[in-house]
Design an enzyme around this catalytic site. Structure first.
Site, PDB file in Angstrom:
ATOM      1  N   TYR A  47       8.820  -2.950   0.719  1.00  0.00           N
ATOM      2  CA  TYR A  47       9.617  -3.987   1.369  1.00  0.00           C
ATOM      3  C   TYR A  47       9.283  -5.370   0.834  1.00  0.00           C
ATOM      4  CZ  TYR A  47      11.979  -6.838   4.744  1.00  0.00           C
ATOM      5  OH  TYR A  47      12.811  -7.768   5.306  1.00  0.00           O
ATOM      6  N   HIS A  49       9.456   4.532   1.264  1.00  0.00           N
ATOM      7  CA  HIS A  49       9.010   3.170   0.992  1.00  0.00           C
ATOM      8  C   HIS A  49       8.125   2.689   2.132  1.00  0.00           C
ATOM      9  CE1 HIS A  49      10.846   0.024   3.544  1.00  0.00           C
ATOM     10  NE2 HIS A  49      11.803   0.905   3.756  1.00  0.00           N
ATOM     11  N   CYS A  50       7.325   1.693   1.832  1.00  0.00           N
ATOM     12  CA  CYS A  50       6.470   1.057   2.836  1.00  0.00           C
ATOM     13  C   CYS A  50       6.463  -0.441   2.534  1.00  0.00           C
ATOM     14  CB  CYS A  50       5.059   1.649   2.820  1.00  0.00           C
ATOM     15  SG  CYS A  50       4.190   1.433   1.251  1.00  0.00           S
ATOM     16  N   ARG A  51       5.368  -1.123   2.786  1.00  0.00           N
ATOM     17  CA  ARG A  51       5.310  -2.554   2.511  1.00  0.00           C
ATOM     18  C   ARG A  51       5.060  -2.826   1.038  1.00  0.00           C
ATOM     19  NH1 ARG A  51       1.143  -6.083   2.029  1.00  0.00           N
ATOM     20  NH2 ARG A  51      -0.320  -4.523   2.750  1.00  0.00           N
TER      21      ARG A  51
END
Length: 164
Positions: free
Chosen positions: A155, A126-128
């Protein structure tokens, strides 16, 4: 890879300059770059050709509650410290490939978790907002982690859903 170097506009310019009845380099390149699936498993229609590679918010919550997940946050360390999904291990995208190539001992020493296995089906990146995690997924797949997935919402979605 040539599609990264030459834009469609350049290909069209080459074809426009040399209008001939036989194929030009530009027309061949244009045909190649527009007919093949894009990086990350998307087709021309923009739909994900690997739907099983995407984890939804509800799936992520279930995996976290059952502790059946190896969640890797590929954001930069400062982003990770500013807010994170529980159980996420921070491995910035820039060092992901070399990190996944580490020996199990070195990986565990550096990240304090077990090394993901190439056949593990609970690996999630996952990332932003899903862009870097998709790149991470591509890197992992190239290294043989064929069952890895990514949380497209990132996120941002996690924080929004948690606030509801």
């Amino acid at each position: 890879m040539l599609s990264c170097l030459l834009s469609r506009g350049s290909c069209q310019a080459v074809a426009a300059v040399r209008p001939t009845s036989h194929p030009t380099f530009g027309s061949l390149l244009r045909a190649f770059t527009t007919s093949s699936p894009k990086c990350g498993g998307t087709s021309e229609s923009g739909k994900n050709t690997f739907p099983a590679s995407v984890v939804t918010y509800s799936q992520l919550k279930t995996m976290l509650s059952s502790q059946n997940i190896q969640l890797f946050d590929v954001r930069n360390p400062d982003e990770h410290l500013a807010g994170r999904i529980p159980q996420a291990v921070n491995i910035p995208l820039g060092i992901l490939e070399e990190s996944l190539k580490l020996s199990p001992e070195h990986f565990q020493q550096i990240f304090a978790v077990k090394t993901p296995g190439k056949d593990d089906q609970n690996i999630v990146f996952h990332c932003r907002s899903g862009i870097r995690s998709l790149k991470a997924l591509d890197i992992a797949r190239q290294l043989g982690f064929s069952r890895a997935r990514h949380y497209r919402g990132g996120y941002t979605e996690w924080a929004e859903e948690g606030a509801k």
